[in-house]
Design an enzyme around this catalytic site. Structure first.
Site, mmCIF file in Angstrom:
data_model
loop_
_atom_site.group_PDB
_atom_site.id
_atom_site.type_symbol
_atom_site.label_atom_id
_atom_site.label_comp_id
_atom_site.label_asym_id
_atom_site.label_seq_id
_atom_site.Cartn_x
_atom_site.Cartn_y
_atom_site.Cartn_z
ATOM 1 N N ASP A 34 -59.130 120.468 -42.186
ATOM 2 C CA ASP A 34 -58.149 120.984 -41.216
ATOM 3 C C ASP A 34 -57.730 119.935 -40.182
ATOM 4 O OD1 ASP A 34 -60.401 120.751 -39.714
ATOM 5 O OD2 ASP A 34 -60.485 122.837 -39.035
ATOM 6 N N GLY A 35 -58.262 118.708 -40.305
ATOM 7 C CA GLY A 35 -57.852 117.635 -39.409
ATOM 8 C C GLY A 35 -58.812 117.376 -38.253
ATOM 9 N N GLU A 36 -59.851 118.206 -38.104
ATOM 10 C CA GLU A 36 -60.795 117.986 -36.993
ATOM 11 C C GLU A 36 -61.729 116.818 -37.301
ATOM 12 O OE1 GLU A 36 -62.677 121.726 -36.062
ATOM 13 O OE2 GLU A 36 -60.791 122.596 -35.381
ATOM 14 N N ARG A 93 -49.614 103.038 -20.705
ATOM 15 C CA ARG A 93 -48.264 102.707 -20.227
ATOM 16 C C ARG A 93 -47.661 103.840 -19.407
ATOM 17 N NH1 ARG A 93 -45.334 100.078 -25.374
ATOM 18 N NH2 ARG A 93 -46.732 101.476 -26.490
ATOM 19 N N HIS A 127 -52.067 97.679 -19.139
ATOM 20 C CA HIS A 127 -50.664 97.434 -18.778
ATOM 21 C C HIS A 127 -50.460 97.273 -17.263
ATOM 22 C CE1 HIS A 127 -46.523 97.075 -19.533
ATOM 23 N NE2 HIS A 127 -46.218 98.121 -18.804
ATOM 24 N N ASP A 166 -40.866 89.702 -19.139
ATOM 25 C CA ASP A 166 -40.298 90.315 -17.935
ATOM 26 C C ASP A 166 -41.045 89.854 -16.700
ATOM 27 O OD1 ASP A 166 -42.307 92.572 -17.151
ATOM 28 O OD2 ASP A 166 -41.968 92.861 -19.295
ATOM 29 N N LYS A 189 -36.064 91.706 -18.089
ATOM 30 C CA LYS A 189 -35.939 92.789 -19.071
ATOM 31 C C LYS A 189 -35.834 94.130 -18.367
ATOM 32 C CE LYS A 189 -39.486 95.116 -21.492
ATOM 33 N NZ LYS A 189 -40.721 95.141 -22.266
ATOM 34 N N ARG A 191 -35.579 98.540 -19.433
ATOM 35 C CA ARG A 191 -35.665 99.477 -20.552
ATOM 36 C C ARG A 191 -35.098 100.824 -20.124
ATOM 37 N NH1 ARG A 191 -39.089 99.736 -25.253
ATOM 38 N NH2 ARG A 191 -40.522 98.120 -24.570
ATOM 39 N N ASP A 216 -47.347 88.363 -24.225
ATOM 40 C CA ASP A 216 -47.151 89.745 -23.788
ATOM 41 C C ASP A 216 -48.444 90.523 -24.009
ATOM 42 O OD1 ASP A 216 -45.786 91.843 -22.657
ATOM 43 O OD2 ASP A 216 -44.278 92.031 -24.228
HETATM 44 C C1 R5P Z 1 -43.935 96.563 -21.641
HETATM 45 O O1 R5P Z 1 -43.645 96.350 -20.462
HETATM 46 C C2 R5P Z 1 -44.987 95.812 -22.375
HETATM 47 O O2 R5P Z 1 -45.485 94.737 -21.651
HETATM 48 C C3 R5P Z 1 -44.488 95.331 -23.730
HETATM 49 O O3 R5P Z 1 -43.504 94.345 -23.534
HETATM 50 C C4 R5P Z 1 -43.924 96.466 -24.509
HETATM 51 O O4 R5P Z 1 -44.799 97.536 -24.513
HETATM 52 C C5 R5P Z 1 -43.625 96.050 -25.936
HETATM 53 O O5 R5P Z 1 -43.059 97.134 -26.621
HETATM 54 P P1 R5P Z 1 -42.021 96.896 -27.793
HETATM 55 O O6 R5P Z 1 -42.659 95.955 -28.766
HETATM 56 O O7 R5P Z 1 -41.794 98.268 -28.375
HETATM 57 O O8 R5P Z 1 -40.778 96.344 -27.182
#
Ligand code: R5P
Length: 290
Positions: A34-36, A93, A127, A166, A189, A191, A216
């Site tokens: 059942d996924g448990e 995140r 993050h 970023d 950057k 989003r 990153d």
């Molecule tokens: C966001 O600020 C993180 O530092 C990564 O740049 C981000 O999570 C990467 O996600 P994706 O590969 O989907 O662009």
């Protein structure tokens, strides 16, 4: 201390135990029809300090549940202190409420782990560090960036230009620069919070003829790195490399990044993958030995 080998990070757990010259506790696990989830410790933890090594990359909900069940089992079986070593911390995140009505997922996870018996948490390049200050137990993020930068130094890329995609992550590029010994910078950057679409601004950077390494914390869809590589290509660098701590590489991410002109993607074993060439064992062992 004993190292409990979470199903998602058994290799890394063994590597940490070897470094610390300590015993491991294997975990039997299965999923019911059942996924448990089901887990059982295959070793003694009575009166022992234990560290459960379990990353929570996809399928994150299963892995979080396994982690909580292992912690509960360790507690029931008399473990003295339970540390969760969670290299990739799922839901991190969502470290604040961005749009009205959202949950603050990172804190919810922390409270769930506390209820299961976790008393301390070690993660890697979370993050946003500030989210850990709201956790109901001591929680620390260690950095794998120097290990990733060392990989490139050993490869002969000392003095490469370290770049973060970023401004918010410029500290990562600065950390890498200290090891690489070259220059560093960042891109701009943004989003879209509704569509997830990444927008990268054109920027002047002195990278012509140079090797650039984009650092990153996470590669998920690859959208960030693809957008960054596109901007960088226009500035005529010699080569572009990518280093990331948590190579989630969802779907076609790896292929898309390579097609964008990136020579090599290097990640850690936070998320076991085809690009996991750097182990977190040294940095986690050091923290556990404290
Ligand atoms: C966001 O600020 C993180 O530092 C990564 O740049 C981000 O999570 C990467 O996600 P994706 O590969 O989907 O662009």
């Amino acid at each position: 201390m004993k190292i409990i080998l979470g199903p998602a990070s058994a290799q890394l757990g063994k590597h940490i135990a070897q470094t610390l010259e300590t015993e491991t506790v294997p975990v039997a696990f299965k999923t019911f029809p059942d996924g448990e989830n089901y887990v059982r410790l295959e070793g003694q933890v009575q009166n022992e300090e234990v560290a459960i090594v379990q990353t929570t990359s996809p399928p994150q909900d299963t892995r979080l549940m396994q982690l909580a069940l292992i912690a509960d089992s360790a507690k029931r079986n008399g473990a003295k202190k339970i540390t969760a070593v969670v290299p990739y911390l799922a839901y991190a995140r969502q470290d604040r409420v961005f749009l009205q009505g959202e949950a603050m997922s990172a804190e919810t996870i922390a409270r769930m782990l506390k209820a299961a018996g976790v008393e301390r948490l070690i993660t890697v390049n979370v993050h946003q560090e500030k989210v850990l200050s709201h956790f109901p137990f001591p929680a620390k993020s260690v950095s794998a960036i120097p290990l990733l930068a060392e990989y490139f130094v050993k490869k002969g890329q000392a003095k490469a230009f370290a770049l973060s995609p970023d401004e918010g992550a410029v500290h990562i590029a600065e950390e890498a620069r200290k090891v690489l010994g070259g220059e560093c910078g960042y891109l701009e950057k943004s989003r879209d919070r509704y569509t997830g679409q990444v927008n990268m601004e054109k920027k002047t950077l002195a990278i012509e003829g140079k090797t650039v390494i984009i650092f990153d914390d996470i590669i998920s869809s690859g959208g960030t790195i693809v957008a960054a590589a596109k901007i960088l290509k226009e500035l005529n660098p010699q080569e572009i490399y990518v280093a990331c701590v948590h190579p989630l590489l969802i779907g076609e991410a790896e292929k898309l990044i390579r097609h964008a002109g990136v020579e090599e993607i290097v990640g850690t074993d936070s998320v076991p993958s085809s690009v996991s060439r750097v182990s977190l064992a040294p940095v986690i062992s050091k923290e556990l030995a404290h």
